[in-house]
Design a protein around this motif. Structure first.
Motif, mmCIF file in Angstrom:
data_model
loop_
_atom_site.group_PDB
_atom_site.id
_atom_site.type_symbol
_atom_site.label_atom_id
_atom_site.label_comp_id
_atom_site.label_asym_id
_atom_site.label_seq_id
_atom_site.Cartn_x
_atom_site.Cartn_y
_atom_site.Cartn_z
ATOM 1 N N MET A 1 0.654 -1.779 -0.245
ATOM 2 C CA MET A 1 0.245 -0.438 -0.230
ATOM 3 C C MET A 1 0.917 1.534 -0.135
ATOM 4 S SD MET A 1 -3.199 -0.724 2.889
ATOM 5 C CE MET A 1 -1.431 -1.234 4.155
ATOM 6 N N LYS A 2 0.319 2.554 -0.225
ATOM 7 C CA LYS A 2 1.104 3.568 -0.586
ATOM 8 C C LYS A 2 -0.238 4.361 -0.516
ATOM 9 C CE LYS A 2 2.221 3.623 -5.552
ATOM 10 N NZ LYS A 2 3.119 3.800 -6.439
ATOM 11 N N ILE A 3 0.398 5.968 -0.697
ATOM 12 C CA ILE A 3 -0.469 7.470 -0.602
ATOM 13 C C ILE A 3 -0.759 7.661 -2.333
ATOM 14 C CG2 ILE A 3 -0.944 9.567 0.215
ATOM 15 C CD1 ILE A 3 0.920 9.310 2.698
ATOM 16 N N LYS A 4 -1.547 7.229 -1.959
ATOM 17 C CA LYS A 4 -1.831 8.514 -4.182
ATOM 18 C C LYS A 4 -1.911 9.584 -3.823
ATOM 19 C CE LYS A 4 -5.579 7.261 -7.643
ATOM 20 N NZ LYS A 4 -4.434 6.651 -8.495
ATOM 21 N N ALA A 5 -2.257 10.296 -3.022
ATOM 22 C CA ALA A 5 -3.359 11.560 -3.058
ATOM 23 C C ALA A 5 -3.098 11.948 -1.889
ATOM 24 C CB ALA A 5 -4.281 11.529 -4.411
ATOM 25 N N LEU A 6 -3.030 13.691 -1.551
ATOM 26 C CA LEU A 6 -2.831 14.562 -0.051
ATOM 27 C C LEU A 6 -4.080 15.443 -0.907
ATOM 28 C CD1 LEU A 6 0.545 13.697 0.899
ATOM 29 C CD2 LEU A 6 -1.071 12.966 1.845
ATOM 30 N N TYR A 7 -4.329 15.776 -0.024
ATOM 31 C CA TYR A 7 -5.051 17.060 0.590
ATOM 32 C C TYR A 7 -5.405 18.318 1.577
ATOM 33 C CZ TYR A 7 -7.358 14.712 -3.844
ATOM 34 O OH TYR A 7 -7.445 13.780 -5.294
ATOM 35 N N TYR A 8 -5.179 18.923 1.215
ATOM 36 C CA TYR A 8 -5.678 19.979 2.920
ATOM 37 C C TYR A 8 -6.566 21.013 1.792
ATOM 38 C CZ TYR A 8 -2.135 23.069 1.456
ATOM 39 O OH TYR A 8 -1.691 24.184 0.463
ATOM 40 N N TYR A 9 -7.341 21.486 2.792
ATOM 41 C CA TYR A 9 -8.529 22.438 2.517
ATOM 42 C C TYR A 9 -8.741 23.670 3.695
ATOM 43 C CZ TYR A 9 -10.180 18.109 1.145
ATOM 44 O OH TYR A 9 -10.763 16.697 0.122
ATOM 45 N N PRO A 10 -7.550 25.088 3.360
ATOM 46 C CA PRO A 10 -7.670 26.208 4.287
ATOM 47 C C PRO A 10 -8.603 26.543 4.214
ATOM 48 C CG PRO A 10 -6.859 26.098 2.435
ATOM 49 C CD PRO A 10 -6.798 25.093 1.832
ATOM 50 N N VAL A 11 -9.714 26.683 3.939
ATOM 51 C CA VAL A 11 -11.172 27.112 3.898
ATOM 52 C C VAL A 11 -12.241 26.642 4.109
ATOM 53 C CG1 VAL A 11 -12.875 29.242 4.063
ATOM 54 C CG2 VAL A 11 -10.640 29.060 2.985
ATOM 55 N N LYS A 12 -12.706 25.592 5.200
ATOM 56 C CA LYS A 12 -13.612 24.599 5.546
ATOM 57 C C LYS A 12 -15.039 25.366 4.594
ATOM 58 C CE LYS A 12 -17.048 22.862 9.091
ATOM 59 N NZ LYS A 12 -16.233 21.425 9.112
ATOM 60 N N SER A 13 -15.007 24.213 3.837
ATOM 61 C CA SER A 13 -16.260 23.642 2.908
ATOM 62 C C SER A 13 -15.849 24.391 1.571
ATOM 63 C CB SER A 13 -17.761 24.235 3.268
ATOM 64 O OG SER A 13 -18.539 23.769 3.353
ATOM 65 N N LEU A 14 -14.729 25.116 1.279
ATOM 66 C CA LEU A 14 -14.140 25.439 -0.102
ATOM 67 C C LEU A 14 -13.755 24.236 -0.338
ATOM 68 C CD1 LEU A 14 -15.334 28.153 1.253
ATOM 69 C CD2 LEU A 14 -13.192 29.561 0.665
ATOM 70 N N ALA A 15 -13.160 24.837 -1.781
ATOM 71 C CA ALA A 15 -12.429 23.278 -2.529
ATOM 72 C C ALA A 15 -10.787 23.223 -1.499
ATOM 73 C CB ALA A 15 -11.627 24.086 -3.752
ATOM 74 N N GLY A 16 -10.154 22.121 -2.249
ATOM 75 C CA GLY A 16 -9.559 21.414 -1.860
ATOM 76 C C GLY A 16 -8.352 21.950 -2.372
ATOM 77 N N ILE A 17 -7.349 21.873 -1.456
ATOM 78 C CA ILE A 17 -5.555 22.302 -2.829
ATOM 79 C C ILE A 17 -4.737 20.096 -2.805
ATOM 80 C CG2 ILE A 17 -3.399 23.062 -2.620
ATOM 81 C CD1 ILE A 17 -4.498 25.254 -0.977
ATOM 82 N N ALA A 18 -4.969 19.670 -3.572
ATOM 83 C CA ALA A 18 -3.768 18.540 -3.980
ATOM 84 C C ALA A 18 -2.514 19.508 -3.550
ATOM 85 C CB ALA A 18 -4.438 17.943 -5.642
ATOM 86 N N THR A 19 -1.136 18.569 -3.415
ATOM 87 C CA THR A 19 -0.215 18.613 -2.943
ATOM 88 C C THR A 19 0.474 17.612 -2.924
ATOM 89 O OG1 THR A 19 1.214 19.002 -1.697
ATOM 90 C CG2 THR A 19 -0.511 18.270 -0.878
ATOM 91 N N ASN A 20 1.547 17.110 -3.252
ATOM 92 C CA ASN A 20 2.689 16.013 -2.941
ATOM 93 C C ASN A 20 3.210 16.190 -1.416
ATOM 94 O OD1 ASN A 20 2.281 15.564 -5.789
ATOM 95 N ND2 ASN A 20 3.426 16.703 -6.988
ATOM 96 N N THR A 21 3.172 17.341 -1.192
ATOM 97 C CA THR A 21 4.042 16.853 0.336
ATOM 98 C C THR A 21 2.618 17.718 1.020
ATOM 99 O OG1 THR A 21 4.997 19.043 0.278
ATOM 100 C CG2 THR A 21 5.733 17.136 -0.393
ATOM 101 N N LEU A 22 2.543 16.880 2.284
ATOM 102 C CA LEU A 22 1.532 17.789 3.159
ATOM 103 C C LEU A 22 2.187 17.238 4.860
ATOM 104 C CD1 LEU A 22 -1.455 18.506 3.327
ATOM 105 C CD2 LEU A 22 -1.954 15.889 4.217
ATOM 106 N N PRO A 23 3.014 18.427 5.535
ATOM 107 C CA PRO A 23 3.521 18.451 6.579
ATOM 108 C C PRO A 23 2.037 18.609 7.655
ATOM 109 C CG PRO A 23 3.886 20.270 5.050
ATOM 110 C CD PRO A 23 2.880 19.372 4.067
ATOM 111 N N LEU A 24 2.617 18.554 8.842
ATOM 112 C CA LEU A 24 1.437 18.219 10.016
ATOM 113 C C LEU A 24 1.881 18.448 10.787
ATOM 114 C CD1 LEU A 24 0.917 14.394 9.256
ATOM 115 C CD2 LEU A 24 0.031 15.483 8.381
ATOM 116 N N ASP A 25 1.336 19.768 11.786
ATOM 117 C CA ASP A 25 1.054 20.380 12.767
ATOM 118 C C ASP A 25 0.772 19.687 14.028
ATOM 119 O OD1 ASP A 25 -1.254 21.028 12.487
ATOM 120 O OD2 ASP A 25 0.067 23.227 11.622
ATOM 121 N N ARG A 26 0.724 20.110 14.896
ATOM 122 C CA ARG A 26 -0.407 19.680 15.699
ATOM 123 C C ARG A 26 -2.111 19.472 15.619
ATOM 124 N NH1 ARG A 26 -3.245 24.353 19.437
ATOM 125 N NH2 ARG A 26 -3.474 23.712 21.112
#
Length: 267
Positions: A1-26
């Motif tokens: 298994m591997k990661i196929k895609a990553l997304y984040y959503y800066p504003v709740k319910s607006l469009a998301g952003i596809a990205t190749n890297t996704l840093p994590l914080d708290r």
């Protein structure tokens, strides 16, 4: 298994952003749902009421400034203000910081035909994820309830085979899409490792009418698809399920192509 895609959503319910890297914080993925729209009573506003919100595209400038591309209005810059306001997301009352200047809030209000305000969750806020199995505090942003939503490409493919034309993962708004697992195998995952980051999978994700919104046009399917088809074989006492919600054990960075390792399954 591997990661196929990553997304984040800066504003709740607006469009998301596809990205190749996704840093994590708290809070989870960096910049994921740290902004939210609220109405005049301070209650969160989503695609459930305004499906056209998905047509608004967020992005970040080179200096880290959030900008919104609003149909028929163009690019609007968002700035964090210094005035706090209590806002409500589901059953949680949270301190949010109101956008400075209201340029974006005004443009969004005009787009929706209803008064809304952009608010930001500052670093010093701790809104805990809630579930009986969680033994320590896991902060979460303005997301519905958990820092992560993990989905499986094989599960989406199975759904699309039953209802052709609905194989767009963006309808389900995941953070992490896994490939290489059998369809619906994620139901049995208790803990996984995404690259070097361990994620505990707390509960299946109950899906709502937002899955029926076309992510390009913002138009809701009048026949209720693909939620109607999904309900035919994925309904439980807790709702119609697709994907699993999770909490991460440490900061780190996820990358497309990272291996996904099953650490523990449900008994």
């Amino acid at each position: 298994m591997k990661i196929k895609a990553l997304y984040y959503y800066p504003v709740k319910s607006l469009a998301g952003i596809a990205t190749n890297t996704l840093p994590l914080d708290r809070f989870g993925p960096v910049n994921d749902r740290r902004w939210m729209l609220v109405d005049e009573q301070g209650r969160f506003v989503t695609q459930r009421k305004y499906p056209a919100l998905v047509q608004i595209k967020p992005a970040f400038s080179d200096d880290g400034q959030l900008v919104l591309d609003i149909p028929a209005q163009g690019i609007v810059t968002v700035t964090v203000g210094n005035r706090e306001r209590e806002v409500t997301v589901w059953r949680d009352q949270v301190a949010g910081v109101v956008e400075a200047g209201r340029d974006a809030s005004g443009a969004l209000s005009e787009f929706l035909g209803s008064t809304v305000t952009l608010v930001y969750m500052p670093e010093n806020v701790t809104r805990p994820a809630r579930h009986d199995c969680l033994t320590k505090v896991h902060p979460v942003s303005f997301a519905d309830g958990f820092p992560f939503l993990v989905t499986s490409q094989s599960s989406l493919d199975d759904l699309a085979s039953r209802r052709p034309g609905y194989g767009d993962m963006r309808r389900f708004r995941p953070n992490v899409v896994v490939e290489g697992a059998p369809a619906w195998d994620e139901d049995q995952w208790r803990s996984i490792r995404l690259g070097e980051v361990s994620v505990d999978l707390v509960k299946p994700c109950s899906r709502c009418i937002m899955t029926t919104v076309d992510p390009d046009t913002g138009i809701r399917c009048p026949k209720g698809e693909p939620l109607k088809t999904l309900a035919g074989f994925r309904r439980t006492d807790d709702g119609v399920m697709f994907g699993v919600n999770g909490v991460h054990q440490s900061p780190g960075t996820l990358r497309v192509g990272d291996p996904v390792t099953l650490i523990a399954s449900k008994e």
